[in-house]
Design an enzyme around this catalytic site. Structure first.
Site, PDB file in Angstrom:
ATOM      1  N   GLU A 123       0.830  -1.204   0.000  1.00 62.81           N
ATOM      2  CA  GLU A 123       0.000   0.000   0.000  1.00 62.81           C
ATOM      3  C   GLU A 123       0.865   1.255   0.000  1.00 62.81           C
ATOM      4  O   GLU A 123       0.563   2.223  -0.697  1.00 62.81           O
ATOM      5  CB  GLU A 123      -0.930  -0.014   1.203  1.00 62.81           C
ATOM      6  CG  GLU A 123      -1.955  -1.127   1.099  1.00 62.81           C
ATOM      7  CD  GLU A 123      -3.102  -0.899   2.023  1.00 62.81           C
ATOM      8  OE1 GLU A 123      -3.983  -0.114   1.645  1.00 62.81           O
ATOM      9  OE2 GLU A 123      -3.096  -1.485   3.108  1.00 62.81           O
ATOM     10  N   GLU A 143      -3.745  -8.785   3.103  1.00 63.35           N
ATOM     11  CA  GLU A 143      -4.609  -8.593   4.270  1.00 63.35           C
ATOM     12  C   GLU A 143      -5.799  -9.544   4.281  1.00 63.35           C
ATOM     13  O   GLU A 143      -6.180 -10.066   5.330  1.00 63.35           O
ATOM     14  CB  GLU A 143      -5.123  -7.144   4.327  1.00 63.35           C
ATOM     15  CG  GLU A 143      -4.068  -6.119   4.641  1.00 63.35           C
ATOM     16  CD  GLU A 143      -3.400  -5.525   3.411  1.00 63.35           C
ATOM     17  OE1 GLU A 143      -2.807  -4.440   3.520  1.00 63.35           O
ATOM     18  OE2 GLU A 143      -3.451  -6.142   2.319  1.00 63.35           O
TER      19      GLU A 143
END
Length: 188
Positions: A123, A143
């Site tokens: 990210e 995730e």
């Protein structure tokens, strides 16, 4: 040595995530120091560009430290030191700054991805204006494999960078992709 090293030379700020023994996983101290580093880059007129990288040859960043950062943010544990306190005092502001969750960052940022780039590490790399990666690098928004969603801005960023089907695949499966595949789809 700090968990975030900042070196400035010739108008270039090199920001190094420096927890190689922990795969450069982001703990509260790293998040706070990273936010401080981005604030310095933004405010220092002598800095024209920033390069973000990870210490060591194996990992850019494995994302959030599940034992210290995630447990603090989910309130599974209370604050234990000054870094925890600083993060909790302005959780949204610190996290937004650290993860570059803004569309108006005034200076170019290059992510020099030198190893494993997973979860929050990916990210952070996606927040950069340019990403360059070694051939051995693997990327994943992993995730989902832990029952989490990417919280660093990738749910919004990724579909603007790659075709929707690719974004969905990366977000919903969390499977690693090679640097070559990342290049083919336009991530690097």
């Amino acid at each position: 040595m700090s968990v975030v090293e900042v070196e400035v030379a010739g108008g270039i700020a090199t920001i190094t995530l420096n927890r190689p023994d922990k795969r450069n996983a982001m703990n509260p101290e790293m998040v706070v120091r990273l936010a401080d580093a981005w604030t310095r880059v933004r405010e220092d007129a002598d800095i024209r560009v920033a390069v973000l990288t990870g210490a060591g040859a194996e990992t850019f960043s494995a994302g959030g430290d599940l034992r210290s950062l995630i447990t603090l943010l989910t309130r599974s544990r209370g604050p234990e030191d000054e870094w925890d306190e600083r993060l909790l005092a302005d959780q949204r502001g610190v996290m937004n700054t650290a993860m570059l969750r803004t569309t108006e960052y005034p200076k170019p940022i290059v992510a020099a991805v030198n190893g494993l780039c997973f979860a929050g590490g990916m990210e952070l790399a996606l927040a950069a204006d340019l990403r360059v990666a070694g051939e051995h690098v693997r990327f994943a928004l992993s995730e989902v494999q832990r029952g989490l969603i990417p919280g660093g801005g990738s749910v919004a960023r990724l579909p603007r960078m790659v075709p929707a089907a690719i974004a969905k695949e990366l977000l919903m499966l969390g499977e690693p992709v090679s640097a070559q595949r990342a290049h083919e789809v336009g991530l690097v």
